[in-house]
Scaffold this active site. Structure first.
Site, PDB file in Angstrom:
ATOM      1  N   LYS A  54       7.116  23.535  39.047  1.00 55.43           N
ATOM      2  CA  LYS A  54       6.720  24.804  39.644  1.00 55.43           C
ATOM      3  C   LYS A  54       7.533  25.106  40.910  1.00 55.43           C
ATOM      4  O   LYS A  54       7.933  26.258  41.147  1.00 55.43           O
ATOM      5  CB  LYS A  54       5.227  24.784  39.980  1.00 55.43           C
ATOM      6  CG  LYS A  54       4.312  24.921  38.785  1.00 55.43           C
ATOM      7  CD  LYS A  54       4.455  26.308  38.151  1.00 55.43           C
ATOM      8  CE  LYS A  54       3.463  26.535  37.051  1.00 55.43           C
ATOM      9  NZ  LYS A  54       3.597  27.889  36.447  1.00 55.43           N
ATOM     10  N   PRO A  77      -1.209  31.349  42.814  1.00 52.92           N
ATOM     11  CA  PRO A  77      -2.639  31.157  42.572  1.00 52.92           C
ATOM     12  C   PRO A  77      -3.051  29.693  42.708  1.00 52.92           C
ATOM     13  O   PRO A  77      -2.268  28.771  42.461  1.00 52.92           O
ATOM     14  CB  PRO A  77      -2.819  31.633  41.124  1.00 52.92           C
ATOM     15  CG  PRO A  77      -1.554  32.344  40.764  1.00 52.92           C
ATOM     16  CD  PRO A  77      -0.498  31.707  41.593  1.00 52.92           C
ATOM     17  N   VAL A  80      -7.383  28.461  38.725  1.00 48.82           N
ATOM     18  CA  VAL A  80      -7.782  29.764  38.183  1.00 48.82           C
ATOM     19  C   VAL A  80      -8.883  29.595  37.135  1.00 48.82           C
ATOM     20  O   VAL A  80      -8.686  28.949  36.109  1.00 48.82           O
ATOM     21  CB  VAL A  80      -6.572  30.488  37.563  1.00 48.82           C
ATOM     22  CG1 VAL A  80      -6.965  31.898  37.157  1.00 48.82           C
ATOM     23  CG2 VAL A  80      -5.408  30.514  38.539  1.00 48.82           C
ATOM     24  N   SER A  92      -6.975  24.659  34.416  1.00 55.17           N
ATOM     25  CA  SER A  92      -8.045  24.727  35.401  1.00 55.17           C
ATOM     26  C   SER A  92      -9.428  24.693  34.736  1.00 55.17           C
ATOM     27  O   SER A  92     -10.346  24.018  35.211  1.00 55.17           O
ATOM     28  CB  SER A  92      -7.908  26.005  36.238  1.00 55.17           C
ATOM     29  OG  SER A  92      -6.692  26.013  36.952  1.00 55.17           O
TER      30      SER A  92
END
Length: 211
Positions: A54, A77, A80, A92
Site C-alpha cells: 500500500k 481509510p 472499513v 475488515s
C-alpha cells in the site's frame, strides 16, 4: 496519461491507513496523520507485505502525478465496516467476524481506527468536488486502539462473549477523536464507532455469516 488526455480534471486515489502505520520511528508524543508514512524498512524486516504494498503503491502514484502534472488527491481509510454490499467480505469485516467467533489477535500493526463504508464513499466525493482538497486525507471516525473497538463490540453484543483484550493494543498509537480534520473541514460528519459496529454486525447476521 490517457486520463489527462481525455480531460479528466482530478484523480482520487484510494490508499489506506496501512500507508501511514506501522511507523515505529514516529515521535511517541505526536499524533499520526497525513504527514506520517509507513516505515518501508520495518515492513520488509517484519514481512508485513500488505502495508508495504500500500505504501509503495501510494508513493508511486504521487511520483507519477508529479512527473505527469496530474491533479491527484488521496483518501486513506481505516478499518472499513458497515452494511455489506458485495457477496464477499472485505478484510475488515473478516476481522470483525473472527472477533465475534473468539479470535484474540490484536492486529498491532494493522489498526488505527474504524470508518463506515458510507463515509469512505462520501470522502471520495468530497475530495473530488472540492478544489481546496489537496494531498492525503486520513479517513477514520477517530484514531483508536483495536482494544477500544473490541471493548465496544463486547458492550454492544454480550451474547457473543467476545474475549477480553488489553485496551492498549497499539502501543505506538496516540488516540485522537478528531483525527480526520481535513475531511471534517470539507463537511464530513463521521458515523460513530457504535453505529459502525451495529450496522456491520446486523449486516453479518442478515447475510448469514453469523447466527
Amino acid at each position: 496519461m490517457l486520463a489527462k488526455q481525455a480531460g479528466v480534471r482530478r484523480v482520487v486515489l484510494t490508499s489506506s491507513i496501512s500507508a501511514i502505520t506501522p511507523s515505529p520511528r514516529w515521535p511517541s508524543d505526536k499524533i499520526k496523520g497525513e504527514d506520517c508514512w509507513t516505515d518501508i524498512d520495518y515492513c520488509k524486516q517484519k514481512g508485513l507485505w500488505y502495508p508495504l504494498s500500500k505504501t509503495l503503491a501510494e508513493k508511486a502514484a504521487w511520483e507519477f502525478a508529479k512527473e505527469k502534472g496530474l491533479d491527484v488527491v488521496v483518501v486513506n481509510p481505516g478499518t472499513v465496516m458497515g452494511d455489506i454490499i458485495s457477496p464477499r467480505l472485505n478484510a475488515s469485516m473478516v476481522m470483525l467476524l473472527r472477533l465475534l467467533e473468539g479470535c484474540t489477535e490484536t492486529y498491532e500493526n494493522f489498526f488505527m481506527g474504524s470508518v463506515h463504508f458510507k463515509d469512505v464513499a462520501l470522502a471520495h466525493i468530497l475530495v473530488y468536488e472540492n478544489k481546496s482538497a489537496t494531498g492525503r486525507h486520513l479517513c477514520v471516525e477517530a484514531i483508536s486502539h483495536y482494544g477500544d473497538f473490541v471493548a465496544k463490540v463486547a458492550e454492544l453484543y454480550p451474547e457473543y462473549k467476545v474475549l477480553s483484550l488489553p485496551k492498549d493494543t497499539q502501543p505506538e498509537l496516540l488516540r485522537e477523536k478528531n483525527a480526520a480534520k481535513k475531511l471534517m473541514n470539507l463537511g464530513l460528519e463521521f458515523i460513530p464507532m457504535d453505529q459502525i459496529i451495529k450496522d456491520a454486525v446486523e449486516s453479518l447476521k442478515s447475510k448469514g455469516f453469523i447466527s
